[in-house]
Design an enzyme around this catalytic site. Structure first.
Site, PDB file in Angstrom:
ATOM      1  N   SER A 475       0.834  -1.196   0.000  1.00 31.10           N
ATOM      2  CA  SER A 475       0.000   0.000   0.000  1.00 31.10           C
ATOM      3  C   SER A 475       0.879   1.260   0.000  1.00 31.10           C
ATOM      4  O   SER A 475       1.685   1.400  -0.931  1.00 31.10           O
ATOM      5  CB  SER A 475      -0.951  -0.067   1.201  1.00 31.10           C
ATOM      6  OG  SER A 475      -2.041   0.761   1.015  1.00 31.10           O
ATOM      7  N   ASP A 563      -9.370  -5.428  -4.551  1.00 30.46           N
ATOM      8  CA  ASP A 563      -8.901  -4.298  -3.761  1.00 30.46           C
ATOM      9  C   ASP A 563      -9.650  -3.020  -4.144  1.00 30.46           C
ATOM     10  O   ASP A 563      -9.560  -2.559  -5.286  1.00 30.46           O
ATOM     11  CB  ASP A 563      -7.395  -4.110  -4.003  1.00 30.46           C
ATOM     12  CG  ASP A 563      -6.765  -3.131  -3.033  1.00 30.46           C
ATOM     13  OD1 ASP A 563      -5.543  -3.191  -2.855  1.00 30.46           O
ATOM     14  OD2 ASP A 563      -7.501  -2.308  -2.448  1.00 30.46           O
ATOM     15  N   HIS A 595      -7.596  -5.592  -0.292  1.00 30.74           N
ATOM     16  CA  HIS A 595      -6.380  -4.817  -0.046  1.00 30.74           C
ATOM     17  C   HIS A 595      -5.461  -5.501   0.961  1.00 30.74           C
ATOM     18  O   HIS A 595      -4.251  -5.375   0.894  1.00 30.74           O
ATOM     19  CB  HIS A 595      -6.775  -3.428   0.452  1.00 30.74           C
ATOM     20  CG  HIS A 595      -5.633  -2.460   0.538  1.00 30.74           C
ATOM     21  ND1 HIS A 595      -4.862  -2.103  -0.548  1.00 30.74           N
ATOM     22  CD2 HIS A 595      -5.103  -1.801   1.597  1.00 30.74           C
ATOM     23  CE1 HIS A 595      -3.932  -1.254  -0.165  1.00 30.74           C
ATOM     24  NE2 HIS A 595      -4.053  -1.038   1.131  1.00 30.74           N
TER      25      HIS A 595
HETATM   26  C1  LIG Z   1      -3.540   5.359   7.844  1.00 36.27           C
HETATM   27  C2  LIG Z   1      -4.125   4.559   6.777  1.00 36.27           C
HETATM   28  O1  LIG Z   1      -4.082   3.378   6.774  1.00 36.27           O
HETATM   29  N1  LIG Z   1      -4.716   5.225   5.803  1.00 36.27           N
HETATM   30  C3  LIG Z   1      -5.695   4.635   4.975  1.00 36.27           C
HETATM   31  C4  LIG Z   1      -6.430   5.708   4.242  1.00 36.27           C
HETATM   32  C5  LIG Z   1      -5.153   3.632   3.981  1.00 36.27           C
HETATM   33  O2  LIG Z   1      -5.806   2.651   3.718  1.00 36.27           O
HETATM   34  N2  LIG Z   1      -3.979   3.902   3.413  1.00 36.27           N
HETATM   35  C6  LIG Z   1      -3.480   2.966   2.419  1.00 36.27           C
HETATM   36  C7  LIG Z   1      -2.971   3.717   1.249  1.00 36.27           C
HETATM   37  C8  LIG Z   1      -2.402   2.149   3.123  1.00 36.27           C
HETATM   38  O3  LIG Z   1      -1.224   2.401   2.993  1.00 36.27           O
HETATM   39  N3  LIG Z   1      -2.911   1.259   3.972  1.00 36.27           N
HETATM   40  C9  LIG Z   1      -2.011   0.484   4.839  1.00 36.27           C
HETATM   41  C10 LIG Z   1      -2.486   0.597   6.252  1.00 36.27           C
HETATM   42  C11 LIG Z   1      -2.026  -0.961   4.439  1.00 36.27           C
HETATM   43  O4  LIG Z   1      -1.033  -1.641   4.663  1.00 36.27           O
HETATM   44  O5  LIG Z   1      -3.077  -1.368   3.928  1.00 36.27           O
END
Ligand SMILES: CC(=O)N[C@@H](C)C(=O)N[C@@H](C)C(=O)N[C@@H](C)C(=O)O
Length: 620
Positions: A475, A563, A595
């Site tokens: 992510s 996802d 995801h």
């Molecule tokens: C803090 C956080 O997770 N923000 C969310 C909006 C999010 O889903 N961000 C994604 C882009 C991401 O990086 N998620 C991480 C937590 C993951 O490993 O899925």
């Protein structure tokens, strides 16, 4: 009481089954919600009624071209006849119902449902504003009504998972009058309301709307009888003198009150630890029960009459279960635990926390003086003079944090002989609100440089093979992994990335969190924003795809077909670019995975392929 999709709900008294009800065939609502975002299943204080959340019933629809009834199939004759012919709406079979995104697909319009155990009938609550989606509900004192969190879903729904910044408020609906009253702010985001044992007060977490998706929260308290709201613990901009960095948990434990209704327990990231904090609701004083412990991570599982059940672990010690009584106010340092399920620290894994202050030229002008940290795991048995291969793992979010807890995959990689560097770059949770605010608008530079600075600093310790370094991330962690191999070509000999963000400009139109793309690229978001070419250009310029032409590192991509958060097209876009550049790239495609890539097939296959990819390309 339990009820799963289609299966009957059962009500037991001790070891005797009293009732069996199939909540769905009663035809009052759709699927029962079992998630921890909206879901709940709560007995009334009288234990005569059960409160739960389900999908709102949708009208029966037929095609405009539906032929005459061709007679019911045998099993349909068993369908319970409603007391009146069900309304049928023509031409709505293909109606689009927007849902709440990643991990909440097909969850669109939750409703509060009350099951009268005696009468075996279900009431779907009326009176809740039609622009609100209710969840996390519980019974008010004396069962006069229901308290719940309501999320605004107009003008449209956005992804809610990991997004504590969605406009929401605390509400109360009176069962007798059906009147619905708003109990908290109209312009903030709330979650985890918890009623005190003396039924007098409700604590809940509150933070800002839009902006960073996870951030420092306020702990608020609503007095049921005076109707007054107070802030028990406010947002912490910078770590306090005692080290407290604020409350950045995304939810409170289901039970978190002390028996005397005076204190609240919160498991909360504090830098790269997760500690058990006790908050005195009358003074706002915050005390840690665990900050002096060796274990790096503590989670409150339950508390009843001051007996706590917790789980604790470290990067080299799997979780164990412990119990202990909450000490009296002021004696928290006398906390003692009884371990129910002993686990053994892995003698072949050592770990340490490393703190970093960015070099002056990388200091954030708007938020100067911020630091960050990393957790370094190393195999304890290293051949004399041997140099360790290193796997660098930046977390995703970006506003999340890697705490000093047991991660099975990193422990196994360490046992395979790898050292692992888990990096909490500036923008991570648990370092205060300024740290979080320092990143939006600076992604692709500040976070990338922080990770590389941590790696360079560790290599200076010696004992690592600089020709055998890999980077792994998912992510936003995948965003960083792809940036690192583009900005530091030749440095990393292997890259593994899961559902990576590769191009914000193409993600913004197909993700369930378009606001995330805007905010992290440095813009304010509102629902009627219209993107200009300059916005898309800035998003592209902050994205890893911008540096793909410099990539030499072999890349293994893992994508989840379902996802909604970071659509798989992001990974495919990067895959195609690498193919065109004849960079070694392999793509693993996981149908039925979203995801998190957390189904057994994806997680097991993904781990094996990642480990083998790294071994192959580090020439081990
Ligand atoms: C803090 C956080 O997770 N923000 C969310 C909006 C999010 O889903 N961000 C994604 C882009 C991401 O990086 N998620 C991480 C937590 C993951 O490993 O899925």
């Amino acid at each position: 009481m339990c009820s799963c999709e289609g299966s009957p709900g059962q009500i037991w008294h001790k070891n005797r089954k009293l009732k069996c009800l199939n909540l769905t065939t009663l035809n009052k609502h759709g699927k029962v919600y079992e998630d921890d975002q909206f879901g709940c299943m709560v007995w009334s204080h009288s234990e005569t009624h059960l409160l739960y959340v389900a999908e709102k019933k949708r009208p029966k629809t037929e095609s405009y071209f539906q032929g005459p009834e061709t007679g019911l199939l045998a099993d349909e004759e068993e369908t319970i006849k409603t007391d009146k012919k069900e309304e049928t709406v023509l031409g709505q079979q293909f109606e689009y119902y927007e849902d709440w995104g990643e991990a909440l697909v097909r969850k669109s319009s939750p409703v509060l449902c009350v099951l009268d155990i005696e009468g075996s009938n279900i009431t779907v609550l009326e009176g809740i504003p039609t622009n609100i989606s209710p969840g996390q509900a519980f019974w008010s004192p004396n069962d006069t009504g229901l308290v719940f969190v309501g999320w605004w879903h107009e003008p449209f729904r956005l992804g809610l998972k990991y997004c504590a910044n969605r406009r929401s408020s605390l509400f109360y609906v009176d069962l007798a009058s059906g009147k619905c009253e708003q109990l908290s702010s109209n312009s903030s985001a709330v979650c985890s309301p918890r009623l005190s044992p003396d039924l007098c007060r409700i604590v809940y977490l509150e933070c800002g709307v839009f902006g960073p998706h996870l951030q420092c929260s306020r702990l608020c308290m609503f007095d049921w009888y005076t109707k007054q709201t107070s802030v028990v613990v406010d947002v912490v901009q910078r770590a306090k003198e005692d080290g407290f960095t604020g409350i950045c948990s995304s939810m409170l434990s289901p039970r978190c009150w002390s028996a005397d209704s005076q204190r609240v327990l919160i498991s909360c990231p504090q830098r790269c630890r997760k500690d058990l904090l006790v908050v005195d609701t009358s003074t706002g004083e915050v005390t840690s029960l665990t900050s002096q412990s060796e274990e790096g991570s503590w989670s409150l599982l339950n508390i009843h009459r001051d007996l706590m059940v917790v789980s604790c672990s470290s990067p080299n010690c799997p979780p164990d279960l412990r119990v202990g009584f909450l000490p009296a106010k002021g004696s928290e340092s006398k906390m003692s635990w009884v371990t129910l399920e002993e686990t053994q620290p892995q003698a072949d894994i050592s770990w340490q926390t490393l703190n970093f202050s960015p070099p002056p030229e990388e200091d954030n002008r708007q938020y100067p003086g911020l630091d960050f940290n990393a957790i370094l795991l190393k195999p304890t048995e290293v051949t004399t003079g041997g140099k360790l291969p290193l796997i660098v793992m930046p977390h995703g979010g970006p506003h999340s944090v890697l705490v000093s807890e047991w991660y099975l995959s990193t422990a196994v990689l360490c046992k395979m002989g790898f050292s692992i560097l888990l990096v909490n770059y500036r923008g991570s949770l648990g370092f205060g609100q300024d740290n979080i605010y320092s990143l939006p608008g600076n992604i692709g530079t500040q976070d990338v440089k922080d990770v590389q600075f941590a790696v360079d600093s560790v290599l200076k310790q010696g004992g690592f093979d600089e020709q055998k370094i890999a980077v792994v991330g998912g992510s936003h962690g995948g965003f960083l992994a792809c940036h690192l191999i583009g900005q530091y070509p030749e440095f990393y000999k292997a890259c593994v990335t899961r559902n990576p963000v590769t191009n914000l400009a193409t993600m913004v139109g197909c993700t369930d969190i378009p606001d995330w793309c805007m905010v992290e690229a440095g813009y304010e978001y509102n629902t009627d924003i219209r993107l200009e070419p300059a916005n898309l250009e800035q998003m592209l310029n902050k994205s890893p795809i911008k540096h793909v032409s410099k990539v030499k590192t072999p890349v293994l991509l893992m994508l989840g077909e379902d996802d909604k958060r970071v659509p798989s097209k992001q990974g495919i876009e990067y895959y195609r670019a690498l193919k065109a550049l004849q960079v070694p790239v392999r793509l693993l495609w996981y149908p039925g995975n979203n995801h998190s890539l957390s189904k057994v097939d994806a997680e097991s296959d993904g781990f094996m392929n990642a480990a083998l990819w790294i071994i192959q390309h580090l020439s081990l």
